[in-house]
Design a protein around this motif. Structure first.
Motif, short mmCIF file in Angstrom:
data_model
loop_
_atom_site.label_atom_id
_atom_site.label_comp_id
_atom_site.label_asym_id
_atom_site.label_seq_id
_atom_site.Cartn_x
_atom_site.Cartn_y
_atom_site.Cartn_z
N LEU A 50 63.18 58.41 23.19
CA LEU A 50 61.77 58.49 23.58
C LEU A 50 61.06 59.65 22.88
CD1 LEU A 50 62.27 58.00 27.42
CD2 LEU A 50 61.39 56.31 25.81
N ASP A 51 59.76 59.50 22.68
CA ASP A 51 58.93 60.58 22.18
C ASP A 51 58.46 61.42 23.36
OD1 ASP A 51 59.03 59.68 19.52
OD2 ASP A 51 57.33 58.33 19.84
N ILE A 52 58.08 62.67 23.07
CA ILE A 52 57.46 63.51 24.09
C ILE A 52 56.10 62.89 24.41
CG2 ILE A 52 56.53 65.82 24.60
CD1 ILE A 52 59.55 65.86 24.25
N PRO A 53 55.82 62.63 25.68
CA PRO A 53 54.53 62.01 26.02
C PRO A 53 53.37 62.99 25.88
CG PRO A 53 55.77 62.50 28.00
CD PRO A 53 56.67 62.83 26.84
N ALA A 54 52.19 62.45 25.67
CA ALA A 54 50.98 63.25 25.67
C ALA A 54 50.71 63.74 27.09
CB ALA A 54 49.81 62.41 25.16
N GLN A 55 49.78 64.67 27.21
CA GLN A 55 49.43 65.23 28.52
C GLN A 55 49.04 64.12 29.49
OE1 GLN A 55 46.20 68.02 28.30
NE2 GLN A 55 46.52 68.75 30.37
N ARG A 56 49.62 64.17 30.68
CA ARG A 56 49.38 63.23 31.78
C ARG A 56 49.68 61.78 31.40
NH1 ARG A 56 44.58 66.57 32.46
NH2 ARG A 56 43.42 64.87 31.52
N ARG A 57 50.71 61.59 30.55
CA ARG A 57 51.11 60.26 30.13
C ARG A 57 52.61 60.07 30.30
NH1 ARG A 57 48.06 56.15 29.49
NH2 ARG A 57 49.24 55.38 27.75
N THR A 59 55.88 57.94 28.40
CA THR A 59 56.39 57.06 27.35
C THR A 59 57.62 56.36 27.93
OG1 THR A 59 57.77 58.80 26.39
CG2 THR A 59 55.58 58.49 25.44
N HIS A 60 57.83 55.11 27.52
CA HIS A 60 59.01 54.43 28.06
C HIS A 60 59.50 53.37 27.10
CE1 HIS A 60 56.84 50.75 29.32
NE2 HIS A 60 55.84 51.58 29.50
N ALA A 61 60.76 53.07 27.26
CA ALA A 61 61.42 52.01 26.51
C ALA A 61 62.53 51.47 27.39
CB ALA A 61 61.99 52.53 25.20
N GLY A 62 62.41 50.21 27.78
CA GLY A 62 63.41 49.61 28.66
C GLY A 62 63.49 50.35 29.98
N ALA A 63 64.68 50.78 30.35
CA ALA A 63 64.90 51.46 31.63
C ALA A 63 64.70 52.97 31.54
CB ALA A 63 66.31 51.16 32.13
N MET A 64 64.32 53.47 30.37
CA MET A 64 64.13 54.91 30.16
C MET A 64 62.64 55.24 30.14
SD MET A 64 67.09 56.53 29.56
CE MET A 64 66.51 57.95 28.69
N ALA A 65 62.27 56.38 30.72
CA ALA A 65 60.89 56.84 30.66
C ALA A 65 60.88 58.36 30.62
CB ALA A 65 60.10 56.34 31.88
N ALA A 66 59.88 58.91 29.94
CA ALA A 66 59.65 60.35 29.91
C ALA A 66 58.23 60.59 30.40
CB ALA A 66 59.83 60.91 28.50
N ALA A 67 58.09 61.38 31.45
CA ALA A 67 56.79 61.66 32.06
C ALA A 67 56.41 63.12 31.84
CB ALA A 67 56.83 61.35 33.55
N TRP A 68 55.17 63.33 31.39
CA TRP A 68 54.62 64.67 31.26
C TRP A 68 54.30 65.15 32.67
CZ3 TRP A 68 50.33 67.33 32.78
CH2 TRP A 68 50.05 68.53 32.13
N MET A 69 54.90 66.26 33.10
CA MET A 69 54.67 66.77 34.45
C MET A 69 53.84 68.05 34.46
SD MET A 69 56.05 64.44 36.27
CE MET A 69 56.45 64.99 37.93
N SER A 70 53.93 68.84 33.40
CA SER A 70 53.14 70.07 33.24
C SER A 70 53.29 70.50 31.79
CB SER A 70 53.62 71.16 34.21
OG SER A 70 54.84 71.72 33.78
N PRO A 71 52.56 71.54 31.37
CA PRO A 71 52.64 71.94 29.96
C PRO A 71 54.04 72.32 29.48
CG PRO A 71 50.71 72.91 30.97
CD PRO A 71 51.51 72.27 32.08
N ASP A 72 54.96 72.60 30.41
CA ASP A 72 56.32 72.94 29.99
C ASP A 72 57.39 72.13 30.72
OD1 ASP A 72 56.25 74.05 32.53
OD2 ASP A 72 57.12 75.96 31.93
N GLU A 73 57.02 70.95 31.21
CA GLU A 73 57.97 70.17 32.00
C GLU A 73 57.85 68.68 31.75
OE1 GLU A 73 59.08 69.28 36.69
OE2 GLU A 73 57.53 70.75 36.21
N LEU A 74 59.00 68.05 31.54
CA LEU A 74 59.11 66.60 31.47
C LEU A 74 60.00 66.12 32.60
CD1 LEU A 74 59.88 65.83 27.71
CD2 LEU A 74 57.67 65.71 28.87
N LEU A 75 59.76 64.91 33.06
CA LEU A 75 60.68 64.24 33.98
C LEU A 75 61.18 63.01 33.25
CD1 LEU A 75 62.00 64.05 36.78
CD2 LEU A 75 60.08 62.59 37.45
N LEU A 76 62.48 62.97 33.01
CA LEU A 76 63.11 61.82 32.37
C LEU A 76 63.62 60.91 33.47
CD1 LEU A 76 65.06 63.73 29.60
CD2 LEU A 76 62.80 62.68 29.44
N MET A 77 63.28 59.62 33.41
CA MET A 77 63.72 58.65 34.40
C MET A 77 64.59 57.61 33.70
SD MET A 77 60.16 58.29 36.55
CE MET A 77 59.07 58.58 35.15
#
Length: 188
Positions: A50-57, A59-77
């Motif tokens: 996955l790519d790093i998502p833009a602010q408040r976005r 990104t996902h592919a299949g069962a994987m997702a990356a969520a922008w949570m704050s300027p220094d935090e991602l949540l990978l699902m």
């Protein structure tokens, strides 16, 4: 201590003008670091695809997702059973970088809200302008008195994350917001 792992509410569901479903077990990895770092972006891409998502976005592919949570935090699902190995792999890829990786899968509950009125139901309890909420958007907010993140995960579908300790309260709150007869009135 039990070896059986269960979700917060064992798949509870409610059908109103919006369907509310407890989403079951979901793997989650909290990644903190410099989101503009090439090394961090490369580590995320190499381990998750996955790519790093833009602010408040998200990104996902299949069962994987990356969520922008704050300027220094991602949540990978990701699938629950893959979270431990993925966190280890990501931590190894970021060795020497100023970053932290934590498997937070058991800390949160996940709910899916489905239906044409999903934004109307959530607008009753969240201070978010849902008229500007597009597929792939995520917001950290409150649902009544509870910290939550809401992600427009599909057409007429929102995924809501909250702490597992308040899962029953959140489910009850979402059911009340989606109850038949509580639909917003349409004005001419």
């Amino acid at each position: 201590m039990s070896d059986t792992i269960t979700s917060a509410l064992s798949g509870a569901q409610f059908a109103g003008f919006v369907t509310v479903s407890e989403g079951g077990l979901r793997g989650m990895i909290t990644l903190r670091g410099d989101l503009s770092s090439d090394a961090l972006a490369r580590a995320v891409a190499d381990t998750t695809g996955l790519d790093i998502p833009a602010q408040r976005r998200v990104t996902h592919a299949g069962a994987m997702a990356a969520a922008w949570m704050s300027p220094d935090e991602l949540l990978l699902m990701l699938p629950y059973d893959q979270a431990g190995a993925m966190a280890d792999k990501l931590a190894a890829a970021l060795a020497g970088e100023f970053a932290t990786v934590a498997n937070t899968s058991d800390a949160r509950a996940v709910f899916t809200l489905q239906g044409a009125g999903v934004c109307d139901a959530l607008a009753k309890i969240c201070p978010v302008d849902f008229s500007e909420f597009a597929q792939g958007d995520i917001r950290r907010t409150r649902a009544a008195q509870v910290a939550a993140a809401v992600w427009m995960s599909g057409p007429d579908q929102v995924t809501l994350l909250c702490f597992r300790s308040v899962a029953q309260y959140m489910f009850d709150l979402l059911c009340a917001a989606a109850a038949p007869g509580s639909e917003p009135a349409l004005y001419a």
